[in-house]
Design a protein around this motif. Structure first.
Motif, short mmCIF file in Angstrom:
data_model
loop_
_atom_site.label_atom_id
_atom_site.label_comp_id
_atom_site.label_asym_id
_atom_site.label_seq_id
_atom_site.Cartn_x
_atom_site.Cartn_y
_atom_site.Cartn_z
N ALA A 238 0.69 -1.16 -0.14
CA ALA A 238 -0.09 -0.17 -0.03
C ALA A 238 1.01 1.29 0.14
CB ALA A 238 -0.92 0.12 1.27
N THR A 239 2.26 1.15 -0.02
CA THR A 239 3.25 2.32 0.13
C THR A 239 3.40 2.48 -1.22
OG1 THR A 239 4.00 1.59 2.29
CG2 THR A 239 5.28 2.81 0.73
N ILE B 25 -3.91 9.52 -4.41
CA ILE B 25 -3.58 9.35 -5.61
C ILE B 25 -2.81 8.06 -6.16
CG2 ILE B 25 -2.04 10.15 -7.58
CD1 ILE B 25 -2.39 13.05 -6.65
N PHE B 26 -2.08 7.67 -5.23
CA PHE B 26 -1.44 6.14 -5.47
C PHE B 26 -2.48 5.12 -5.26
CE2 PHE B 26 0.45 2.31 -3.52
CZ PHE B 26 1.32 2.04 -4.83
N ALA B 27 -3.30 5.37 -4.19
CA ALA B 27 -4.36 4.27 -3.98
C ALA B 27 -5.48 4.20 -5.27
CB ALA B 27 -5.01 4.51 -2.66
N LYS B 28 -5.75 5.40 -5.93
CA LYS B 28 -6.77 5.51 -6.68
C LYS B 28 -6.40 5.52 -8.28
CE LYS B 28 -10.39 6.21 -3.91
NZ LYS B 28 -10.84 7.43 -3.39
N LYS B 29 -5.18 6.07 -8.36
CA LYS B 29 -4.57 6.28 -9.81
C LYS B 29 -3.19 5.16 -10.10
CE LYS B 29 -7.86 8.97 -11.36
NZ LYS B 29 -8.62 8.39 -12.62
N GLY B 30 -2.67 4.89 -9.04
CA GLY B 30 -1.69 4.03 -9.27
C GLY B 30 -0.17 4.74 -9.35
N GLU C 183 -5.82 17.63 -9.64
CA GLU C 183 -6.63 17.71 -10.60
C GLU C 183 -6.08 17.12 -11.86
OE1 GLU C 183 -8.57 21.12 -10.57
OE2 GLU C 183 -9.81 20.80 -8.56
N LYS C 184 -4.63 17.38 -12.02
CA LYS C 184 -3.74 16.55 -13.17
C LYS C 184 -3.77 15.08 -13.13
CE LYS C 184 -1.04 20.68 -14.66
NZ LYS C 184 0.33 21.16 -14.95
N SER C 185 -4.02 14.60 -11.99
CA SER C 185 -3.86 13.26 -11.64
C SER C 185 -5.25 12.64 -12.05
CB SER C 185 -3.43 12.79 -10.18
OG SER C 185 -4.68 13.00 -9.40
N GLY C 186 -6.12 13.28 -12.04
CA GLY C 186 -7.69 12.82 -12.51
C GLY C 186 -8.59 12.55 -11.38
N LEU C 187 -8.27 13.34 -10.18
CA LEU C 187 -9.11 13.37 -9.09
C LEU C 187 -9.63 14.64 -8.78
CD1 LEU C 187 -7.04 11.21 -6.41
CD2 LEU C 187 -8.93 10.27 -8.12
N THR C 188 -10.62 14.88 -8.16
CA THR C 188 -11.35 16.43 -7.77
C THR C 188 -10.74 16.88 -6.53
OG1 THR C 188 -13.29 15.82 -9.11
CG2 THR C 188 -13.37 17.46 -7.35
N THR D 79 -12.29 11.11 4.03
CA THR D 79 -12.80 10.11 3.51
C THR D 79 -11.82 9.37 2.38
OG1 THR D 79 -13.66 11.27 1.63
CG2 THR D 79 -15.10 10.88 3.49
N MET D 80 -10.58 9.92 2.70
CA MET D 80 -9.54 9.42 1.98
C MET D 80 -9.22 7.67 2.23
SD MET D 80 -6.90 12.50 1.29
CE MET D 80 -7.19 13.61 -0.02
N THR D 81 -8.67 7.03 1.23
CA THR D 81 -8.40 5.74 1.62
C THR D 81 -7.27 5.46 2.55
OG1 THR D 81 -8.87 5.37 -0.78
CG2 THR D 81 -7.77 3.37 0.23
N LYS D 82 -6.12 6.18 2.55
CA LYS D 82 -5.10 6.04 3.49
C LYS D 82 -4.80 7.25 4.17
CE LYS D 82 -3.78 1.77 2.98
NZ LYS D 82 -3.53 0.69 3.98
N LYS D 83 -3.89 7.30 5.33
CA LYS D 83 -3.84 8.42 6.06
C LYS D 83 -2.38 8.28 6.72
CE LYS D 83 -7.70 10.58 6.68
NZ LYS D 83 -7.87 12.08 6.50
N PRO D 84 -1.46 9.50 6.55
CA PRO D 84 -0.16 9.26 6.80
C PRO D 84 0.29 9.19 8.10
CG PRO D 84 -0.79 11.56 6.42
CD PRO D 84 -1.95 10.75 6.23
N GLN D 85 -1.01 9.21 9.02
CA GLN D 85 -0.56 8.98 10.68
C GLN D 85 0.07 7.82 10.99
OE1 GLN D 85 -3.16 10.32 9.50
NE2 GLN D 85 -4.18 11.93 10.75
#
Length: 248
Positions: free
Chosen positions: A75-76, A143-148, A180-185, A192-198
């Protein structure tokens, strides 16, 4: 003669052949010798410091080995060869001056070493006083989780370039542009993000790190105390040597 008496005072009678020394004589002999030969005390201090550093490093390497699964989990976000046999793990903050310097070397690193996979641990240690630090890290993981990988690498490199061009400063507007250039809003609300840096910050702390960049180098398989390296700071030559060490 004084050195002989000093050694005797310290209990090294086997080396001196002298076996009789009154207890009340020990203190003055030692004190006088150290005054006249301060290098003795300096050298002893250096040896003690070296031993303490080696002990601390060994303990830190043991902690790294116990946390291997968390350090190189899938997941990293990463750059480089997905199947690389040498893992470089970097804890970093986009607002860290030395991380900005290191970012150029990390790009060269993966270009010059086809067997290296760089795991990028978003670790916004400045997040408590810098909103962009925290926001950039959260969006990087999203971005990594959603777009690779490719989308993440583009975002990651773009933020480094922007920070470098603007005195190591980021703004929410810059982050929004590359999200937004990555394709996300983009949104300032990241609950609600998939992962958190904590989790990265907690791992960073558990491993005994105090500042970024903090790097760990190890083989992806067969890591042990003899092939794991820990690098605190932007030490490029140290990183190169650590990669060779990990290769065996």
């Amino acid at each position: 003669m004084k050195k002989t008496l000093l050694l005797t005072a310290l209990g090294l009678t086997a080396l001196t052949g002298c076996t009789e020394l009154k207890k009340e004589d020990i203190g003055p002999i030692v004190a006088e010798y150290l005054v006249e030969n301060p290098e003795f005390l300096i050298e002893a201090g250096k040896n003690l410091q070296k031993k303490e550093q080696e002990k601390a490093q060994a303990a830190q390497i043991n902690s790294v080995l116990s946390q291997k699964t968390a350090l190189i989990d899938e997941a990293t976000p990463y750059i480089g060869n997905a199947e690389g046999k040498v893992a470089v793990i970097e804890f970093f903050d986009y607002q860290c001056t030395y991380c900005v310097v290191m970012s150029e070397h990390m790009k060269s690193l993966v270009q010059e070493n086809s067997d290296v996979k760089v795991y990028l641990k978003e670790t916004p240690i400045f997040g408590s006083r810098s909103e962009p630090s925290k926001l950039a890290a959260e969006w990087g993981m999203e971005i990594f989780a959603k777009k690779g990988t490719q989308a993440y690498e583009s975002y990651h490199n773009a933020l480094w370039s922007s920070a470098k061009d603007n005195g190591n400063k980021l703004s929410n507007d810059v982050i929004k542009e590359y999200v937004e250039k990555s394709g996300l809003t983009f949104s300032d609300v990241t609950a609600t993000m998939t992962k958190k840096p904590q989790a990265n910050i907690q791992l960073f702390s558990q491993l005994g790190f105090r500042g970024t960049p903090a790097l760990i180098v190890m083989p992806t398989e067969g890591a042990n105390k003899d092939n794991v390296s820990i690098i605190a700071g932007a030490d490029v030559e140290g990183l190169k040597a650590a990669i060779e060490k990990a290769r065996g």
